[in-house]
Design a protein around this motif. Structure first.
Motif, PDB file in Angstrom:
ATOM      1  N   LEU A 109      19.754  -7.839 -57.133  1.00  0.00           N
ATOM      2  CA  LEU A 109      20.681  -8.812 -56.544  1.00  0.00           C
ATOM      3  C   LEU A 109      21.624  -8.049 -55.624  1.00  0.00           C
ATOM      4  CD1 LEU A 109      21.543 -10.983 -59.658  1.00  0.00           C
ATOM      5  CD2 LEU A 109      19.809 -11.372 -57.924  1.00  0.00           C
ATOM      6  N   LEU A 134      12.569 -11.267 -48.665  1.00  0.00           N
ATOM      7  CA  LEU A 134      13.145 -12.586 -48.412  1.00  0.00           C
ATOM      8  C   LEU A 134      13.088 -12.951 -46.930  1.00  0.00           C
ATOM      9  CD1 LEU A 134      16.146 -12.342 -50.858  1.00  0.00           C
ATOM     10  CD2 LEU A 134      14.272 -13.970 -51.000  1.00  0.00           C
ATOM     11  N   ARG A 152      16.355 -16.975 -56.485  1.00  0.00           N
ATOM     12  CA  ARG A 152      16.337 -16.435 -55.130  1.00  0.00           C
ATOM     13  C   ARG A 152      14.908 -16.301 -54.615  1.00  0.00           C
ATOM     14  NH1 ARG A 152      18.721 -10.497 -54.023  1.00  0.00           N
ATOM     15  NH2 ARG A 152      16.771  -9.964 -55.047  1.00  0.00           N
ATOM     16  N   ALA A 153      13.978 -15.923 -55.523  1.00  0.00           N
ATOM     17  CA  ALA A 153      12.589 -15.757 -55.111  1.00  0.00           C
ATOM     18  C   ALA A 153      11.914 -17.109 -54.884  1.00  0.00           C
ATOM     19  CB  ALA A 153      11.832 -14.947 -56.158  1.00  0.00           C
ATOM     20  N   LEU A 208      17.364  -2.878 -53.007  1.00  0.00           N
ATOM     21  CA  LEU A 208      18.081  -3.997 -52.394  1.00  0.00           C
ATOM     22  C   LEU A 208      17.525  -4.285 -51.010  1.00  0.00           C
ATOM     23  CD1 LEU A 208      21.748  -3.142 -53.392  1.00  0.00           C
ATOM     24  CD2 LEU A 208      20.220  -4.800 -54.428  1.00  0.00           C
ATOM     25  N   VAL A 227       9.557 -12.202 -54.379  1.00  0.00           N
ATOM     26  CA  VAL A 227       9.430 -11.075 -55.301  1.00  0.00           C
ATOM     27  C   VAL A 227      10.625 -11.026 -56.241  1.00  0.00           C
ATOM     28  CG1 VAL A 227       9.043  -8.604 -55.521  1.00  0.00           C
ATOM     29  CG2 VAL A 227       8.234  -9.798 -53.491  1.00  0.00           C
ATOM     30  N   PHE A 240      20.234 -16.327 -49.083  1.00  0.00           N
ATOM     31  CA  PHE A 240      19.810 -15.291 -48.129  1.00  0.00           C
ATOM     32  C   PHE A 240      18.439 -15.580 -47.502  1.00  0.00           C
ATOM     33  CE2 PHE A 240      18.135 -11.181 -46.812  1.00  0.00           C
ATOM     34  CZ  PHE A 240      19.220 -10.617 -46.173  1.00  0.00           C
ATOM     35  N   GLY A 241      17.461 -15.850 -48.347  1.00  0.00           N
ATOM     36  CA  GLY A 241      16.106 -16.106 -47.843  1.00  0.00           C
ATOM     37  C   GLY A 241      16.047 -17.326 -46.950  1.00  0.00           C
ATOM     38  N   VAL A 264      12.787 -20.079 -51.490  1.00  0.00           N
ATOM     39  CA  VAL A 264      12.163 -20.033 -50.166  1.00  0.00           C
ATOM     40  C   VAL A 264      10.760 -20.636 -50.186  1.00  0.00           C
ATOM     41  CG1 VAL A 264      13.485 -18.026 -49.476  1.00  0.00           C
ATOM     42  CG2 VAL A 264      11.272 -17.702 -50.544  1.00  0.00           C
TER      43      VAL A 264
END
Lengths: 288, 350
Positions: free
Chosen positions: B79, A196, B139-140, A189, B72, B91-92, B143
């Motif tokens: 997660l 990110l 999520r990857a 995590l 990534v 988040f990113g 961004v």
């Protein structure tokens, strides 16, 4: 209702009566050794004692009212709570990095855990004597400070001594609680957060800290309750100058023989615990 | 580039490849071959011991992960369990200090892209494995990374979902022209969606090529064996360019050599005929006589084990509704094209 449903119902009822039968012994033991004495204690707090320690017949509010109107007890209650909270906080700050390191260790992890909790193998009384040797006026730490031509502060027979000793004595509990909470914390995590774009501090604030919150709360509850209820270490390291609820209960019950006052203070301490538990429950819900 | 762990042999050594803009490159190899380590070096989670990693001409070898702008997707999805799906995807963007209203629209469109509308407020644990995977992908991608890195993304899904997801990843990758590295140990997966494949073994590069190159023109016996079932025969080069295997002669795709040679033929490229039919091999076709030992019925194919002078050969035929013409013990003639005969002279076989 079909036959099979009836049978299932029967089975459920059978299972429930078996469950009750199995639970009965522990329920009886608990009533006998926990519920009854606490009820007795609560009842005793509504009586009052003569100067000789003999309890006067009849229930009234005189002990409670004299307690509540006495500022001495209010300041003691306040002192008990803040010293307990401070000890908990210091134990948390000191234990957190340690627990994080141990949970991350790949080699000798089991040994590290044993080392962390090994102080529990020695009685708190013995460890308190150890602290007296270290902190005492002619003790190890002041002597060392003097050898550097420094004037050592008073480290014993005051609140500082109690806080130092209690923190060390409670740290194993904190570490254990934190370790159990770190189970959720998967290193992947943190790596995901890093990819990110989160720097080390952000990873800690957004990922590590929130995920270890359950362990933190559990450890804090445990340490606070233990800090508020312990009386041997505060008595020995406080040298009778740090009056806390637990030490006062001891004095009232054993020295002054005023059992109704001791009972009142015991009920008071139970209320403190109940409040702490309430906070814990609410915070746990928020964390979830 | 190279990665060494302690004083052990390097887990990845002397590996070098380049990625074109918008290309889907597969890293294929058996487990422990260093493909994940390679991926982690690109992402920065593992420091390369030596060598350089460049993205668009910029040397990122010593940049920390959080400054690299890579997307990534982890094998376990990774997660954040304490955040909602929307928070996970956001988040990113938050890390990149994107303005709040922009974050909301970009998160929504990313979730729509992976066909996951309506779950934004749920927690990851309330989602199925396939859905979690889509979240990880969103999520990857949200961004807009320089490179998308996928670490065995399909290995935690059941077979049916895996095929769907595979095609979906390919489709999204094509649509966004996203430069992507895809790590897998499954050759079918790699063949199906990759533009080029890097085959690795024991931390070393075996071959880089298109799926067709890898399958039809494998550079090493390891590659040939890794990408599908294949027969092995040992032979000896002859001066006329043929290979002597036992007492039969075989012609291969290479025009001669010296010394010992390893011959490899895919089972489904061999034809079976009843023995005694005319024809004794030609420059284009090999013919060997043999006896059927076993027949295994596996639904869509029949697998024959045929004993020949050179050794046991596996032959694979698609089943048909007609009854199988061969029985164990039958004498048969095996034929296959010369160009399907892969040969590796002993220098190459190692």
């Amino acid at each position: 209702m079909t036959v099979s449903a009836l049978e299932a119902n029967d089975a459920k009822r059978g299972g429930r009566s078996l469950l009750s039968a199995l639970l009965l012994p522990i329920v009886l033991v608990n009533i006998l050794v926990f519920v009854a004495p606490v009820a007795n204690l609560a009842a005793m707090s509504f009586r009052s004692a003569a100067a000789t320690g003999a309890m006067i017949e009849g229930f009234n509010l005189s002990t409670w009212s004299s307690l509540i109107s006495d500022a001495y007890y209010w300041s003691m209650l306040w002192r008990t709570v803040w010293i307990g909270a401070l000890i908990t906080l210091v134990a948390l700050v000191l234990s957190y990095p340690l627990a994080l390191f141990v949970s991350r260790a790949t080699r000798a992890k089991a040994l590290l855990i044993v080392l962390c909790i090994s102080p529990l193998l020695i009685s708190a009384v013995v460890r308190t004597y150890g602290w007296m040797v270290i902190l005492g006026d002619q003790g190890f730490l002041p002597a060392m400070l003097r050898s550097f031509n420094l004037t050592p502060p008073r480290l014993i027979n005051n609140q500082l001594g109690v806080i130092i000793g209690m923190t060390e004595i409670l740290m194993p509990y904190m570490i254990l609680s934190l370790l159990s909470g770190f189970g959720k914390l998967d290193a992947t995590l943190e790596q995901a957060a890093e990819t990110l774009g989160a720097g080390p501090f952000t990873v800690f604030r957004r990922i590590v800290l929130p995920l270890s919150m359950p362990g933190i709360l559990l450890g804090c509850l445990l340490c606070f309750v233990l800090a508020v209820s312990s009386f041997i270490t505060p008595k020995m390291l406080g040298g009778g100058r740090v009056a806390l609820l637990a030490t006062e209960i001891y004095d009232q019950a054993i020295v002054t023989l005023n059992w109704p006052v001791a009972a009142c203070l015991s009920v008071l301490i139970l209320i403190v615990f109940g409040t702490a538990l309430l906070f814990y429950g609410q915070l746990s819900k928020i964390v979830e | 580039m190279e990665k060494r762990y302690g004083s052990f042999a390097p887990s990845v050594a002397d590996l070098s490849f380049s990625l074109g803009q918008g290309e889907l490159l597969g890293l294929l190899g058996p487990s422990g071959c260093g493909k994940t380590t390679t991926l982690r070096m690109i992402s920065g989670l593992v420091q390369a011991t030596s060598g350089t990693i460049r993205v668009g001409g910029q040397d990122v070898t010593h940049l920390p992960t959080y400054r690299r702008n890579m997307g990534v997707m982890f094998q376990s999805y990774a997660l954040f369990p304490h955040m909602t799906i929307a928070e996970n995807v956001a988040f990113g963007l938050q890390m990149r200090k994107v303005r709040k209203p922009d974050i909301a629209t970009r998160v929504a469109s990313a979730l729509a892209m992976v066909r996951l509308d309506g779950v934004a407020d749920r927690k990851p644990r309330e989602l199925s494995g396939g859905q979690q995977q889509r979240v990880a992908l969103a999520r990857a991608l949200v961004v807009e990374p320089d490179i998308l890195l996928l670490d065995e993304p399909l290995s935690n899904l059941d077979a049916k979902l895996r095929d769907n997801m595979r095609n979906e990843i390919r489709e999204i990758q094509q649509r966004l022209r996203m430069t992507t590295v895809f790590v897998t140990h499954d050759q079918t997966e790699a063949m199906a969606i990759c533009d080029r494949i890097v085959v690795m073994n024991r931390g070393k590069l075996e071959q880089i090529g298109t799926p067709l190159d890898i399958y039809e023109r494998p550079a090493t016996p390891m590659v040939a064996e890794f990408v599908g079932r294949i027969n092995r025969l040992e032979g000896q080069w002859r001066n006329d360019g043929a290979i002597a295997v036992g007492d039969s002669l075989i012609r291969a795709n290479a025009n001669g050599g010296t010394g010992r040679v390893l011959i490899m033929i895919r089972p489904h490229r061999i034809d079976l005929a009843a023995a005694g039919e005319p024809g004794a091999g030609s420059p284009e076709e090999n013919m060997v006589a043999g006896t059927i030992r076993h027949i295994t019925y596996v639904g869509d194919t029949l697998q024959y084990a045929v004993a020949t002078a050179g050794g046991l050969l596996q032959v694979e035929k698609a089943t048909s509704s007609a009854t199988d013409p061969f029985q164990p013990g039958d004498s048969v003639a095996l034929r296959w094209k010369t160009r399907d005969t892969l040969s590796f002279s002993s220098e190459a076989t190692g």
